[in-house]
Scaffold this motif. Sequence first.
Motif, PDB file in Angstrom:
ATOM      1  N   VAL A  19       0.855  -1.193   0.000  1.00 31.77           N
ATOM      2  CA  VAL A  19       0.000   0.000   0.000  1.00 31.77           C
ATOM      3  C   VAL A  19       0.888   1.239   0.000  1.00 31.77           C
ATOM      4  N   PRO A  20       0.879   2.021  -1.077  1.00 29.97           N
ATOM      5  CA  PRO A  20       1.708   3.229  -1.125  1.00 29.97           C
ATOM      6  C   PRO A  20       1.383   4.169   0.032  1.00 29.97           C
ATOM      7  N   ILE A  21       2.402   4.880   0.486  1.00 36.10           N
ATOM      8  CA  ILE A  21       2.248   5.770   1.632  1.00 36.10           C
ATOM      9  C   ILE A  21       1.193   6.848   1.380  1.00 36.10           C
ATOM     10  N   HIS A  22       0.980   7.228   0.131  1.00 35.14           N
ATOM     11  CA  HIS A  22       0.034   8.321  -0.126  1.00 35.14           C
ATOM     12  C   HIS A  22      -1.423   7.893   0.038  1.00 35.14           C
ATOM     13  N   ILE A  23      -1.673   6.572   0.152  1.00 40.97           N
ATOM     14  CA  ILE A  23      -3.037   6.095   0.397  1.00 40.97           C
ATOM     15  C   ILE A  23      -3.218   5.902   1.899  1.00 40.97           C
ATOM     16  N   PRO A  24      -4.073   6.683   2.563  1.00 36.20           N
ATOM     17  CA  PRO A  24      -4.259   6.530   4.005  1.00 36.20           C
ATOM     18  C   PRO A  24      -4.821   5.153   4.357  1.00 36.20           C
ATOM     19  N   VAL A  25      -4.313   4.596   5.449  1.00 36.80           N
ATOM     20  CA  VAL A  25      -4.847   3.361   6.012  1.00 36.80           C
ATOM     21  C   VAL A  25      -5.501   3.708   7.342  1.00 36.80           C
ATOM     22  N   VAL A  26      -6.760   3.341   7.497  1.00 36.01           N
ATOM     23  CA  VAL A  26      -7.528   3.668   8.700  1.00 36.01           C
ATOM     24  C   VAL A  26      -7.758   2.394   9.498  1.00 36.01           C
ATOM     25  N   ARG A  27      -7.339   2.410  10.754  1.00 34.29           N
ATOM     26  CA  ARG A  27      -7.560   1.236  11.602  1.00 34.29           C
ATOM     27  C   ARG A  27      -9.008   1.184  12.062  1.00 34.29           C
ATOM     28  N   MET A  28      -9.457  -0.032  12.348  1.00 32.14           N
ATOM     29  CA  MET A  28     -10.819  -0.213  12.831  1.00 32.14           C
ATOM     30  C   MET A  28     -10.875   0.073  14.324  1.00 32.14           C
ATOM     31  N   VAL A  29     -11.512   1.168  14.688  1.00 29.52           N
ATOM     32  CA  VAL A  29     -11.749   1.522  16.086  1.00 29.52           C
ATOM     33  C   VAL A  29     -13.240   1.730  16.224  1.00 29.52           C
ATOM     34  N   GLU A  30     -13.900   0.736  16.793  1.00 28.83           N
ATOM     35  CA  GLU A  30     -15.355   0.829  16.914  1.00 28.83           C
ATOM     36  C   GLU A  30     -15.792   0.243  18.246  1.00 28.83           C
ATOM     37  N   PRO A  31     -16.924   0.693  18.777  1.00 31.25           N
ATOM     38  CA  PRO A  31     -17.310   0.324  20.146  1.00 31.25           C
ATOM     39  C   PRO A  31     -17.420  -1.174  20.393  1.00 31.25           C
ATOM     40  N   GLY A  32     -17.931  -1.926  19.420  1.00 29.70           N
ATOM     41  CA  GLY A  32     -18.101  -3.365  19.632  1.00 29.70           C
ATOM     42  C   GLY A  32     -16.782  -4.077  19.817  1.00 29.70           C
ATOM     43  N   GLY A  54       0.804  -0.727  25.758  1.00 32.40           N
ATOM     44  CA  GLY A  54      -0.018  -0.174  24.695  1.00 32.40           C
ATOM     45  C   GLY A  54      -1.189   0.594  25.265  1.00 32.40           C
ATOM     46  N   LEU A  55      -1.117   1.905  25.213  1.00 33.81           N
ATOM     47  CA  LEU A  55      -2.154   2.751  25.819  1.00 33.81           C
ATOM     48  C   LEU A  55      -2.963   3.469  24.750  1.00 33.81           C
ATOM     49  N   GLY A  56      -3.371   2.725  23.740  1.00 34.73           N
ATOM     50  CA  GLY A  56      -4.277   3.251  22.737  1.00 34.73           C
ATOM     51  C   GLY A  56      -5.713   3.097  23.197  1.00 34.73           C
ATOM     52  N   THR A  57      -6.638   3.117  22.247  1.00 32.24           N
ATOM     53  CA  THR A  57      -8.073   3.028  22.579  1.00 32.24           C
ATOM     54  C   THR A  57      -8.384   1.764  23.366  1.00 32.24           C
ATOM     55  N   VAL A  98      -9.446  -1.050  28.628  1.00 30.34           N
ATOM     56  CA  VAL A  98      -9.121  -2.143  29.553  1.00 30.34           C
ATOM     57  C   VAL A  98      -8.770  -1.584  30.931  1.00 30.34           C
ATOM     58  N   ILE A  99      -7.979  -0.543  30.957  1.00 30.03           N
ATOM     59  CA  ILE A  99      -7.569   0.061  32.224  1.00 30.03           C
ATOM     60  C   ILE A  99      -8.778   0.544  33.020  1.00 30.03           C
ATOM     61  N   GLU A 100      -9.711   1.207  32.358  1.00 28.99           N
ATOM     62  CA  GLU A 100     -10.889   1.720  33.065  1.00 28.99           C
ATOM     63  C   GLU A 100     -11.684   0.591  33.704  1.00 28.99           C
ATOM     64  N   GLN A 101     -11.750  -0.565  33.029  1.00 27.67           N
ATOM     65  CA  GLN A 101     -12.468  -1.703  33.599  1.00 27.67           C
ATOM     66  C   GLN A 101     -11.700  -2.306  34.771  1.00 27.67           C
ATOM     67  N   LEU A 102     -10.386  -2.448  34.618  1.00 25.53           N
ATOM     68  CA  LEU A 102      -9.585  -3.068  35.672  1.00 25.53           C
ATOM     69  C   LEU A 102      -9.528  -2.204  36.926  1.00 25.53           C
ATOM     70  N   LYS A 103      -9.669  -0.902  36.761  1.00 26.31           N
ATOM     71  CA  LYS A 103      -9.698  -0.016  37.929  1.00 26.31           C
ATOM     72  C   LYS A 103     -10.792  -0.430  38.910  1.00 26.31           C
ATOM     73  N   LYS A 104     -11.892  -0.933  38.377  1.00 24.52           N
ATOM     74  CA  LYS A 104     -13.042  -1.266  39.225  1.00 24.52           C
ATOM     75  C   LYS A 104     -12.740  -2.406  40.196  1.00 24.52           C
ATOM     76  N   PHE A 105     -11.727  -3.226  39.862  1.00 23.98           N
ATOM     77  CA  PHE A 105     -11.376  -4.348  40.737  1.00 23.98           C
ATOM     78  C   PHE A 105     -10.353  -3.956  41.788  1.00 23.98           C
ATOM     79  N   GLY A 106      -9.734  -2.790  41.622  1.00 24.20           N
ATOM     80  CA  GLY A 106      -8.787  -2.320  42.617  1.00 24.20           C
ATOM     81  C   GLY A 106      -7.352  -2.731  42.393  1.00 24.20           C
ATOM     82  N   PHE A 107      -7.008  -3.216  41.203  1.00 23.27           N
ATOM     83  CA  PHE A 107      -5.623  -3.593  40.917  1.00 23.27           C
ATOM     84  C   PHE A 107      -4.709  -2.364  40.937  1.00 23.27           C
ATOM     85  N   GLN A 108      -3.443  -2.590  41.242  1.00 23.53           N
ATOM     86  CA  GLN A 108      -2.420  -1.577  41.042  1.00 23.53           C
ATOM     87  C   GLN A 108      -2.076  -1.576  39.549  1.00 23.53           C
TER      88      GLN A 108
END
Length: 291
Positions: A60-73, A122-125, A130-140
Motif C-alpha cells: 500500500v503506497p504511503i500516499h493512500i491513508p490506512v484507517v484502523r478499525m476503532v469501533e465500540p463493539g 499499549g495505551l491506545g483506545t 481495559v484500564i478503566e475496567q480493571l480499575k473497578k477491581f482495585g488492581f495496582q
Amino acid sequence: MFATEAPDIPFMLPEDDVAPHEVRYLMTWEVPPDLQSRYPNLEVIFSAGAGTDQFTPELVPIHIPVVRMVEPGMTAGMTEYVSFAVLALHRDMLDYIANQSKAAWIPRLIIPASRRRVGIMGLGTLGLSVIEQLKKFGFQLSGWNRSTRSVEGVTSYTGRDELNAFLASCDILVCLLPLSNETRGILNSRLFAALPHGAGLINVGRGGHLVEEDLLAALDSGRIRNAILDVFASEPLPEDHPFWRHPQILVTPHIASMTQPESATKVVVANIRRHQAGEPLTDVVDRSGKS
C-alpha cells in the motif's frame, strides 16, 4: 447495514461486477497483490480489524491513508477478554483447571486485587478501555507506551529507557501493542527476565510479538508462571504445537475481539463522510515511522 447508513454510496462485494476505476474506498483485511493496478483511483483503505501491520508500503503506497478499525463493539470485546484473562491469572484459574484433570483438591491463598500489580503495554483506545475496567477491581495499574501518555490512577512509563522499570512493576503483563518493526519479538527472554519471578503473561496483540521458544523456556524455569494467549505466529495454531498441551498455557483461537458490523458500519460511514467533506480522517495509521 451499509445501504441503510449510506444509501447514496454503492457498496460492492468481491463477487459483484465492480468497475475498478470507480472504487474510491476499500475495506479489507488482506491486501490484493495488484492493489494499485486493480484500483487505480483508490483514495482510502479501511482495515476490517484492529491490526494494520499487513498494510506495508510495499503493498500500500504511503500516499493512500490506512484507517484502523476503532469501533465500540471491538473495544467492548477486547475489554471483556482482557478482564477475564487478568482475573483468571489473578485467581489462579489455570492451576485449578490443571488440578481438576488430576482430581487434585488444592486450595490456594487469595491475594487481594489491591496487592496485584497489572501492567498494560499499549495505551491506545483498547488499552485505555481495559484500564478503566480493571480499575473497578482495585488492581495496582501501570502502563507502558512508545509516546508519553498520562492516565489518571495509572503509573505511566514511556519508551525503551523506562521499559525495565515498568516490567519490574508487573505481576501480570498484558500486551496490547500494535505490531511494528520495533515491537516484533518484544516478548522475549530479555523482557521475561525483567519481570518479577512467577509473573503472568497475556498476549492479545499479535503473534509476532512473542518469541514462542523463549516463553516455553520461561515457563519451564518458573520465570513466567502462566500465560493466556489469543494470537500466534501461525494461525490456526498447528495441531502439534506445544502450546496446545502445556498445562500453564490457555490457548484461545484469536477471538479476544471481533469487529461488530452494526457499530463498525456507522464508524466507517462517518469517516467516509468526513473525507468527502474534505475533513481529516480519524484513526489514520502513522506509517511514516516518525512517531
